[in-house]
Each structure stands twice: as structure tokens, then as C-alpha cells.
Design an enzyme around this catalytic site. Sequence first.
Site, PDB file in Angstrom:
ATOM      1  N   CYS A  82      55.269 102.141  55.736  1.00 20.86           N
ATOM      2  CA  CYS A  82      53.811 102.263  55.821  1.00 20.86           C
ATOM      3  C   CYS A  82      53.249 101.929  57.195  1.00 20.86           C
ATOM      4  O   CYS A  82      52.042 102.001  57.405  1.00 20.86           O
ATOM      5  CB  CYS A  82      53.165 101.385  54.750  1.00 20.86           C
ATOM      6  SG  CYS A  82      53.792 101.760  53.104  1.00 20.86           S
ATOM      7  N   HIS A 131      45.290  96.157  57.169  1.00 20.33           N
ATOM      8  CA  HIS A 131      46.266  96.877  56.341  1.00 20.33           C
ATOM      9  C   HIS A 131      45.887  96.735  54.869  1.00 20.33           C
ATOM     10  O   HIS A 131      45.886  97.740  54.146  1.00 20.33           O
ATOM     11  CB  HIS A 131      47.664  96.305  56.586  1.00 20.33           C
ATOM     12  CG  HIS A 131      48.739  96.969  55.801  1.00 20.33           C
ATOM     13  ND1 HIS A 131      49.054  98.307  55.950  1.00 20.33           N
ATOM     14  CD2 HIS A 131      49.587  96.486  54.847  1.00 20.33           C
ATOM     15  CE1 HIS A 131      50.044  98.629  55.126  1.00 20.33           C
ATOM     16  NE2 HIS A 131      50.382  97.535  54.442  1.00 20.33           N
ATOM     17  N   GLU A 153      47.998  88.571  55.231  1.00 19.11           N
ATOM     18  CA  GLU A 153      47.380  89.207  56.392  1.00 19.11           C
ATOM     19  C   GLU A 153      46.066  88.517  56.739  1.00 19.11           C
ATOM     20  O   GLU A 153      45.786  88.270  57.928  1.00 19.11           O
ATOM     21  CB  GLU A 153      47.119  90.693  56.130  1.00 19.11           C
ATOM     22  CG  GLU A 153      46.513  91.380  57.351  1.00 19.11           C
ATOM     23  CD  GLU A 153      46.097  92.821  57.110  1.00 19.11           C
ATOM     24  OE1 GLU A 153      45.803  93.531  58.095  1.00 19.11           O
ATOM     25  OE2 GLU A 153      46.034  93.233  55.932  1.00 19.11           O
ATOM     26  N   LYS A 174      41.603 101.282  52.551  1.00 20.87           N
ATOM     27  CA  LYS A 174      42.362 101.554  51.327  1.00 20.87           C
ATOM     28  C   LYS A 174      41.560 101.234  50.068  1.00 20.87           C
ATOM     29  O   LYS A 174      41.939 101.673  48.973  1.00 20.87           O
ATOM     30  CB  LYS A 174      43.661 100.749  51.332  1.00 20.87           C
ATOM     31  CG  LYS A 174      44.643 101.174  52.427  1.00 20.87           C
ATOM     32  CD  LYS A 174      45.925 100.362  52.349  1.00 20.87           C
ATOM     33  CE  LYS A 174      46.897 100.727  53.449  1.00 20.87           C
ATOM     34  NZ  LYS A 174      46.480 100.233  54.778  1.00 20.87           N
ATOM     35  N   HIS A 203      46.454 103.887  49.233  1.00 20.45           N
ATOM     36  CA  HIS A 203      47.461 103.674  50.286  1.00 20.45           C
ATOM     37  C   HIS A 203      48.191 104.990  50.556  1.00 20.45           C
ATOM     38  O   HIS A 203      48.945 105.476  49.724  1.00 20.45           O
ATOM     39  CB  HIS A 203      48.435 102.591  49.833  1.00 20.45           C
ATOM     40  CG  HIS A 203      49.327 102.085  50.916  1.00 20.45           C
ATOM     41  ND1 HIS A 203      49.392 102.642  52.169  1.00 20.45           N
ATOM     42  CD2 HIS A 203      50.230 101.041  50.920  1.00 20.45           C
ATOM     43  CE1 HIS A 203      50.268 101.987  52.903  1.00 20.45           C
ATOM     44  NE2 HIS A 203      50.785 101.010  52.170  1.00 20.45           N
ATOM     45  N   PHE A 248      57.351  98.268  54.343  1.00 25.46           N
ATOM     46  CA  PHE A 248      58.569  97.733  53.736  1.00 25.46           C
ATOM     47  C   PHE A 248      59.638  97.602  54.825  1.00 25.46           C
ATOM     48  O   PHE A 248      59.785  98.470  55.689  1.00 25.46           O
ATOM     49  CB  PHE A 248      59.082  98.671  52.636  1.00 25.46           C
ATOM     50  CG  PHE A 248      58.347  98.553  51.317  1.00 25.46           C
ATOM     51  CD1 PHE A 248      57.284  97.694  51.161  1.00 25.46           C
ATOM     52  CD2 PHE A 248      58.736  99.320  50.222  1.00 25.46           C
ATOM     53  CE1 PHE A 248      56.618  97.579  49.939  1.00 25.46           C
ATOM     54  CE2 PHE A 248      58.081  99.224  49.006  1.00 25.46           C
ATOM     55  CZ  PHE A 248      57.029  98.349  48.862  1.00 25.46           C
TER      56      PHE A 248
END
Length: 545
Positions: free
Chosen positions: A296, A436, A447, A467, A472, A532
Site C-alpha cells: 500500500c 495513511h 500513525e 480513505k 483503501h 504490508f
Amino acid sequence: MVGAAASSCYASPLCTFFVAACMSLSHGGGGGDTRQPLGRSRRRRQQLGKCSGSGSVQEALVPSCLEFKPCSHYNKNNKGNAFSSLLGSNSLSLNRKQRKLNRATTSSSGGAMAVAMGMEKEGTVDKKPPMEQRRVVVTGMGVETSLGHDPNTFYENLLQGNSGISQIENFDCSEFPTRIAGEIKSFSTEGWVAPKLSKRMDKFMLYLLTAGKKALADGAVTDEVMAEFNKAKCGVLIGSAMGGMKVFNDAIEALKISYKKMNPFCVPFATTNMGSAMLAMDLGWMGPNYSISTACATSNFCILNSANHIIRGEADVMLCGGSDAVIIPIGLGGFVACRALSQRNNDPTKASRPWDSNRDGFVMGEGAGVLLLEELEHAKKRGATIYAEFLGGSFTCDAYHMTEPRPDGAGVILCIERALADAGISKEQINYINAHATSTPAGDLKEYQALAHCFGQNPELKVNSTKSMIGHLLGAAGAVEAIATVQAIRTGWVHPNINLENPDNGVDTSLLVGPKKERLSIKAALSNSFGFGGHNSSIIFAPYK
């Protein structure tokens, strides 16, 4: 063992020194011309230069490369097989000289020292002179999302707080615990992609091609303007986290019957690099061309690397970003198996809720985002509209876990600090962050804590998550959010965080944009993307001045 290890560590520089000295002696001897190896390198570069000619690079290379004909000049100057000259005979010759030299080094260590010093001096002379820093600007944008197919429609929907999350309609998902996504309901390639290709390509590639061409159109790159470009310095770097999953899955299903039933294009149309390659073929752009896949964080990696190609003088123009289309049974099933998705099926528009204590996972989205990056003087020369300036960015790795963020946030903090250093600005100059923030229980909070650590003392700071409205987009997320960031700079408005009803404990909502759009004069903006594997990325934009 400790002593041996320490000994090897101290011996390494000495060994390296003698290898360098021996290599130089093998070409020129103790008192020979140490410039000989460099001369051979120059001759090879001259040969390559003759292949491309002194005129148009693309005119010289198209016959030899695209028609798969060998370069006649190379064949005249290199008898026999090119691979043997590069990988075979040269290597054998080097080995013979090396063996001969090894016997001589015991009696000529003083000569080796002199030769090595000469090589160092020669290498210093041949270094490229420092060049003036080239500035990178954004001159065009293209999107394909559930909230719109052009940057203005897309951003206006974000400002209004409209959600693009809905029930999945593309296939029967009634047996899945998650049945919602940021699915694109209407999409057309008409006028952008040839119908024959539209029928065969995976959606991720179709989204990429249309968004890429829309970015050119948005940047006023007409056929006439394109004709003036040096296509050897125009590149494409658009990545994908998942690639052509549907094309590949369909091939597996066909293989159950017979290999003869398989799509002959299943391999090229499934690989992540082919989207960039196909767009470059269509445009005739012969500069840097590849794809990056870092889950991502893919888009941010592509954007920063593209900017670096321009800064280093390897390109003047780059199309960059990301694309993904994984709202298919195998994609949905895979993320369900990871237990990563929201199951708020009865209220889709409320499902994506970053920083809210009632979040239960992220919502899948699909689409593409492509930015047209250009060297500043190149853009000014053609009279392009400059939307924003790209200041810099950084990557780091958590080196911790496949899917979970590092608990102490060290990887994210390091990434942000390096991005600020690369951009040459202080943390006080950042007053907008597109986070994010995916709506996952662990990720959002980690985050936020990293952002509070880096910027928490800035009273002007505003943070939001795109998002919350489009879900996402995986590998495309960073590019679409970079476009939202540039649009915030252009318009002076930042979009709301929707569904933030009960913030997590420890979350200071004064740092977050509220449920309505807010006016903000942006000094510099940071956009984060994490993937990831612990991939962290941060990129920074600012108004062009």
C-alpha cells in the site's frame, strides 16, 4: 571466534585496497598508463553513442530496438557473439592477468600503492561536476475513483463529505462476511484505450492507462506539445500492489479445463510492470520505465523515484502513481482471510472511520491516480500550469512484522524526519497532513502517535484521511491521496474526516479536520503511505513560488 571476527573486519579494507591495486596493475602494469581501463569504458560509451547517433535518439533507436534488429555499428566493432565478448572472453582474460599479477604483487607492493593512488586521482577527475538542483513540479493529474473520474469532481466530492462506499455489485458476494467496497460503478475507456485491448486487459491496467492519459490532458500536453518533448527523457513509473489478479485468476480457471483455453496475454497482462510499459509504448516515451510494488506504499515509492529521476537529470517529464483493481472474489476473500476488513455491511457509508473507537477494519477501494511531474524550467518553457511543487520524501522499513505496525512507531518517525531533511524544511512548516489512516484498530493509532510526536506542537496543523470516503485503494492509495493533497494546496480547502464520532482515547481532535471542510492556507503538506511488510513512505508538496 571473537578475535577472528574482529580480525576479518579490520582486514577487509586492506584486502579491498590490494584488489583495487591488482586490478589496475593487470591493465597497465607497475609503470603503465593507469587510464587504460577508463579509456575502454569511454570507448564503449562512444560505441553506444554512435548507435544512438548525434541526432534524434528515438530515430536512431526505433529501428534497432523496436524492430529487433542488431545494432550494425556494434557488430562491426565486436566480431562474434556479443554475449561472449561481454560475459565470456573478457572474464577469462581478466582471470589470466589476475593470476599473473598475483605472482608479481609480493615484489611490487610499492608500485601497487602508487598505481592505486593514481586510480583514485583519476576517478576523482572523472566524477561528474555538481549540477544545480533541478526543481520538480506537478503539472497534471488523472484519477479513476468511486467518487469521480477527474481531479475536480473527485475533490469536490471529498470536500462535500460524500462517501463512495457501497454494496459490491460486480459479483455475488452474499457468502462473504464483507460485502461492501469503494467500487467504481461506471467506467469507460472510450477514447482512451483501443477496444481490442479493453476487452483483454485487467482493470488495474485500464485504470492506469486512462488515468495516465487524463493526467497528460489535464497538463495540456497535446500532440503538438508532445512533439516538442525529448522522448528519451520522458518516463513512466506507475506501480501496483496486486497487479492483474483477475487476468491471472481467470487463467487458473481456464487451466482446469486445458492450457489451450488460457488467455495468451495472461502473463504480460498480470504483471505489475506492463501497465507502465503499455503506456510508454502508446506515447513513444523512451525514458525511465518500470514499476514498483511495495504493497500500500507503492504509489509514494513511484512518485519519489520519479522525482529523483528528474532531479538527477535522467528525465524531464514523468508520469507516476499507482493502480489497483482487487474487488473480485479472490481479492475480497484474501483480505477477509486476513481479518482486515470492516463488516459494517448494513451501513456502507459509515464503515470507513479512521481514528474512531468503533472502527472494525478497512474498506477496500479500487482505481488509479497518476501525476504528471515535470522539471520546473521544462514546464515554464511550454507555459504549463503549475499546481504545486514536489519538495522531497523518504522511505523506511519497520523491520518488525508482515502486517502489524511497529509498536514504538520508530520506522514512521524516521521516515518523516528523513522526508523533512530531503525537502529541506522544518517540521514547523508542515501544516497539513494527508494521513495513511486506513480505519484499522492498530494502524490508525500508531500513525497518530507518530504524527503527534513529530508535529504535535504545531497549533496550525490539520490532519485528515481520504480513505474515510473512498476506502483503501491499496497500491493506488498514495497517488490518489497525493492528488487530494495537491488539490488542497490549489483550492485552500482541506476535506473533512467523516464518521469520526467517538475518537480513540489519546487522540486530540484539535489536530484533526472536523466533519466539515476547513479553510487552510497550506505552507507545506505531507502525505503518508504505509504497506504490508513494514514499508513506510512520506512525500511532501508545497505551493509553487
